[in-house]
Design a protein around this motif. Structure first.
Motif, PDB file in Angstrom:
ATOM      1  N   VAL A  94     -40.022 -48.292 -60.874  1.00  0.00           N
ATOM      2  CA  VAL A  94     -40.892 -48.965 -60.080  1.00  0.00           C
ATOM      3  C   VAL A  94     -41.345 -50.199 -61.185  1.00  0.00           C
ATOM      4  O   VAL A  94     -42.038 -49.711 -62.060  1.00  0.00           O
ATOM      5  CB  VAL A  94     -42.060 -48.029 -59.635  1.00  0.00           C
ATOM      6  CG1 VAL A  94     -43.090 -48.976 -58.834  1.00  0.00           C
ATOM      7  CG2 VAL A  94     -41.612 -46.988 -58.881  1.00  0.00           C
ATOM      8  N   ARG A 123     -40.362 -42.395 -50.299  1.00  0.00           N
ATOM      9  CA  ARG A 123     -39.599 -43.436 -49.339  1.00  0.00           C
ATOM     10  C   ARG A 123     -38.646 -43.969 -50.359  1.00  0.00           C
ATOM     11  O   ARG A 123     -37.346 -43.963 -49.741  1.00  0.00           O
ATOM     12  CB  ARG A 123     -40.359 -44.342 -48.767  1.00  0.00           C
ATOM     13  CG  ARG A 123     -41.108 -43.601 -47.283  1.00  0.00           C
ATOM     14  CD  ARG A 123     -41.915 -44.714 -46.392  1.00  0.00           C
ATOM     15  NE  ARG A 123     -42.726 -45.559 -47.107  1.00  0.00           N
ATOM     16  CZ  ARG A 123     -44.225 -45.096 -47.087  1.00  0.00           C
ATOM     17  NH1 ARG A 123     -44.479 -44.080 -46.467  1.00  0.00           N
ATOM     18  NH2 ARG A 123     -44.986 -45.809 -47.715  1.00  0.00           N
ATOM     19  N   LEU A 124     -39.021 -44.433 -51.198  1.00  0.00           N
ATOM     20  CA  LEU A 124     -37.982 -45.154 -52.337  1.00  0.00           C
ATOM     21  C   LEU A 124     -36.930 -44.030 -52.857  1.00  0.00           C
ATOM     22  O   LEU A 124     -35.832 -44.540 -52.932  1.00  0.00           O
ATOM     23  CB  LEU A 124     -38.888 -45.537 -53.471  1.00  0.00           C
ATOM     24  CG  LEU A 124     -37.813 -46.262 -54.795  1.00  0.00           C
ATOM     25  CD1 LEU A 124     -37.309 -47.445 -54.137  1.00  0.00           C
ATOM     26  CD2 LEU A 124     -38.846 -46.658 -55.892  1.00  0.00           C
ATOM     27  N   ALA A 154     -45.100 -43.642 -51.132  1.00  0.00           N
ATOM     28  CA  ALA A 154     -44.099 -44.899 -51.279  1.00  0.00           C
ATOM     29  C   ALA A 154     -42.966 -44.327 -52.151  1.00  0.00           C
ATOM     30  O   ALA A 154     -41.894 -44.914 -51.777  1.00  0.00           O
ATOM     31  CB  ALA A 154     -45.059 -45.773 -51.889  1.00  0.00           C
ATOM     32  N   TYR A 155     -43.210 -43.449 -53.075  1.00  0.00           N
ATOM     33  CA  TYR A 155     -42.318 -43.202 -54.145  1.00  0.00           C
ATOM     34  C   TYR A 155     -41.289 -42.334 -53.282  1.00  0.00           C
ATOM     35  O   TYR A 155     -40.061 -42.194 -53.409  1.00  0.00           O
ATOM     36  CB  TYR A 155     -42.866 -42.307 -55.275  1.00  0.00           C
ATOM     37  CG  TYR A 155     -41.647 -42.410 -56.370  1.00  0.00           C
ATOM     38  CD1 TYR A 155     -41.221 -43.443 -56.812  1.00  0.00           C
ATOM     39  CD2 TYR A 155     -41.453 -41.171 -56.907  1.00  0.00           C
ATOM     40  CE1 TYR A 155     -40.250 -43.684 -58.064  1.00  0.00           C
ATOM     41  CE2 TYR A 155     -40.523 -41.194 -57.932  1.00  0.00           C
ATOM     42  CZ  TYR A 155     -39.824 -42.261 -58.615  1.00  0.00           C
ATOM     43  OH  TYR A 155     -39.023 -42.411 -59.379  1.00  0.00           O
ATOM     44  N   LEU A 164     -49.636 -46.024 -55.630  1.00  0.00           N
ATOM     45  CA  LEU A 164     -48.425 -45.347 -56.245  1.00  0.00           C
ATOM     46  C   LEU A 164     -49.170 -44.077 -57.036  1.00  0.00           C
ATOM     47  O   LEU A 164     -48.786 -43.759 -58.356  1.00  0.00           O
ATOM     48  CB  LEU A 164     -47.841 -46.374 -57.290  1.00  0.00           C
ATOM     49  CG  LEU A 164     -46.954 -47.297 -56.692  1.00  0.00           C
ATOM     50  CD1 LEU A 164     -46.371 -48.301 -57.662  1.00  0.00           C
ATOM     51  CD2 LEU A 164     -45.862 -46.729 -55.819  1.00  0.00           C
TER      52      LEU A 164
END
Lengths: 294, 343
Positions: free
Chosen positions: B64, B45-46, B42-43, B74
């Protein structure tokens, strides 16, 4: 209330457009001559205005308790019509409520479910109480044209997405991510005439939603709006202030929300319960005068 | 990042925690960010969505919000040795932070020295009175884990006065009176207020020189007091002056802590105060959202945006100013609470 002049003006113009001669004639025929207390607990100023004017069609007096931050709008209505009187008691002022309630035959309350329940339980006997509760709205689209997307963008920008008829999500037949860029383009066109400043205290909620979307989906940001396509069809509330979720269309997700839905803006026919208003894109914040949002 | 490179990074971080050298922080942060982007999908992709690369530095790293720990993983995929959860007193699910053995090891490595410096201040081997439950009773509480780990290393013994049976005010009083030497008290704000309420004005003077670590807010678990009022009640009841009551600022999502009044960050932690709209750094004295970069948070996300309001002074020390308010509700759309109540 923090709306730009242009947003407020557009909202008022949309409201007055629904007051056609035919609509007024029908509403007048249905109106009773009763004195009414309109309690605007939390709603848009046009919703309170509509209830005041509908009550006035019957010829009775109207007492208007304005929502927080809307005292000036209430005073303006009262200044324009001597049959309207502002009663600005606080929500915990039981005596102020009782004094106002004892002067009327009917109470119209616009607010949360618990506010409506409280008014019903504390209203004098034989006083009719009509509640207009909070709802949410959504859009449902199938291969929208650019003009339909422009209408959807207007629906999102109207009242900065704060109304119960503002779309929170758009269910998309097809790939939601494919609509991110076209809808953002439409929003850029719409926001040019409808400016909005994001309040500082709304920034964190937007940041949470936007970061989640960047982690799970596809996001595009315009000057005032955020468009976020997500993989799940489950309804999710927008943080408001022109943050729109694009979700894969799913009837089960939509049906699950039916009891809380006010309006669905769509470009394709849907089978909806009669309690839900179905309208074309661009018309979501333009409900007809005889539509009852309960 | 290859396994041997990760092992080397962990060694470097452990060495940094033991002997901090501020000039090494930025380079370590770059490596930690590269590791997190590569191991926390997820990080990653961020970072890609924001066009961020680790070489841009930790101040530019995507922040975040802590709320996202509630419904997103996460943490690195292999971080499955220990799970800490937030208290969950606010609406919705509890946030989760998962740790591997290396993450837990770094958590321990970072917590010791700042605690010894700020809280113990020379009182190693004292008797402790804890209003924080031991880890055996709350295994998913990072605070309980920290206190239990520190107690094993630094306490002569601990009177655990809050646990599954609730607050034991009598045990607290007995332990306080049994010690002729200064004691160390560890408390959350709400547990301390509950103890004060249980004592009902009855003094429980602690031996001169005693100290207290005070952390957390009230979370609806006690009456709420502002800090001056709480400190005045502490002095009246326990005889501890404000100078002997040491605030601790930490959170489930972080490995490192800050201590003091104003708060001084652990050398592994950088505290920022950022503009809520832009996330850009604010100048000293300006009020904004507190953001953190914790270089020891290797298994998780280092760049965190809290919901706390704060203000930095010229030396980078933080004063907390409460929670950031939510936006004033306007319009007639359902709120999340209203929607939940209907479902």
């Amino acid at each position: 209330m923090g709306f730009s002049r242009e947003v407020a003006q557009a909202g008022l113009e949309a409201e007055f457009a629904s007051w056609t001669p035919d609509a007024v004639h029908r509403a007048s025929a249905a109106a009773d001559r009763v004195n009414t207390l309109v309690i605007s607990a939390r709603t848009l100023p046009v919703s309170a205005l509509r209830q005041v004017l509908l009550a006035r069609l019957g010829g009775g007096r109207v007492l208007l308790k304005p929502a927080r931050g809307q005292a000036a709008a209430a005073e303006a209505i009262a200044a324009a019509d001597h049959g309207v009187e502002v009663q600005d008691f606080s929500s915990d002022d039981a005596l102020g409520f009782r004094r106002a309630a004892e002067q009327v035959d009917r109470i119209v309350v616009l607010g949360a479910d618990d506010t409506i329940a409280e008014v019903k339980s504390s209203a004098p006997p034989h006083t009719e109480v009509i509640g207009f509760g909070h709802r949410v709205s959504a859009a449902w689209v199938r291969e929208p044209t650019s003009s339909e997307l422009q209408g959807l963008a207007q629906d999102i920008c109207a009242w900065d997405q704060a109304g119960c008829m503002s779309p929170q999500v758009v269910w998309v037949e097809g790939d939601p991510a494919s609509l991110v860029e076209p809808l953002a383009t439409a929003l850029r066109r719409a926001e040019g005439g409808l400016p909005m400043a994001l309040p500082v205290d709304a920034a964190r909620a937007r940041s949470v939603a936007k970061t989640r979307a960047e982690m799970l989906g596809v996001v595009e940001v315009t000057e005032t709006a955020v468009v976020a396509a997500m993989p799940s069809s489950d309804f999710v509330l927008s943080p408001g202030y022109r943050f729109i979720w694009l979700l894969p269309a799913d009837e089960v997700s939509r049906t699950r929300l039916h009891t809380s839905l006010s309006t669905i803006g769509t470009n394709t026919p849907l089978s909806l319960p009669t309690s839900i208003r179905e309208c074309p894109l661009g018309e979501m914040q333009r409900p007809p005068l005889d539509w009852v949002n309960r | 990042m290859a396994a041997d490179a990760v092992a080397r990074l962990v060694d470097d971080l452990r060495s940094y925690a033991a002997s901090p050298d501020a000039e090494r922080f930025d380079a370590l942060a770059v490596e930690v960010l590269a590791h997190q982007i590569g191991t926390i999908p997820a990080y990653g992709r961020l970072a890609a969505a924001r066009g961020f690369s680790p070489a841009m530095g930790w101040r530019q790293a995507p922040l975040v919000p802590t709320e996202l720990f509630r419904d997103l993983r996460l943490s690195a995929a292999d971080a499955d040795l220990q799970t800490f959860r937030t208290s969950g007193t606010t609406a919705g699910r509890r946030g989760e932070r998962h740790l591997s053995s290396r993450g837990l090891d770094l958590y321990h490595a970072g917590m010791e020295a700042p605690f010894v410096e700020h809280v113990l201040a020379g009182m190693q081997g004292a008797h402790w009175l804890s209003l924080i439950p031991p880890a055996e009773e709350l295994p998913d509480s990072s605070l309980s884990h920290m206190v239990s780990a520190l107690a094993r290393r630094w306490a002569a013994d601990v009177a655990w006065c809050l646990g599954s049976q609730g607050l034991d005010a009598d045990a607290f009083v007995a332990a306080a009176q049994a010690s002729a030497e200064p004691v160390v008290v560890l408390a959350t704000s709400f547990a301390l207020v509950n103890l004060l309420d249980a004592l009902a004005g009855r003094p429980c003077l602690l031996p001169a020189g005693s100290r207290m670590m005070l952390t957390g807010g009230f979370k609806g678990k006690s009456r709420t007091l502002d800090e001056p009022t709480l400190l005045a009640e502490v002095e009246a009841t326990f005889g501890l002056s404000a100078a002997h009551v040491v605030p601790e600022y930490g959170m489930t999502e972080l490995s490192s802590q800050a201590y003091g009044r104003p708060l001084v960050a652990n050398p592994c932690l950088r505290l920022r105060v950022v503009d809520p709209l832009t996330h850009g750094d604010l100048v000293a004295g300006a009020v904004g959202l507190v953001a953190c970069f914790d270089v020891l948070n290797i298994d998780n996300v280092s760049a965190i945006l809290t919901s706390d309001l704060g203000q930095l002074d010229d030396e980078g020390r933080l004063t907390l100013l409460g929670r950031a308010p939510d936006a004033v509700l306007r319009g007639c759309s359902l709120t999340a609470e209203e929607l939940t109540a209907r479902s």
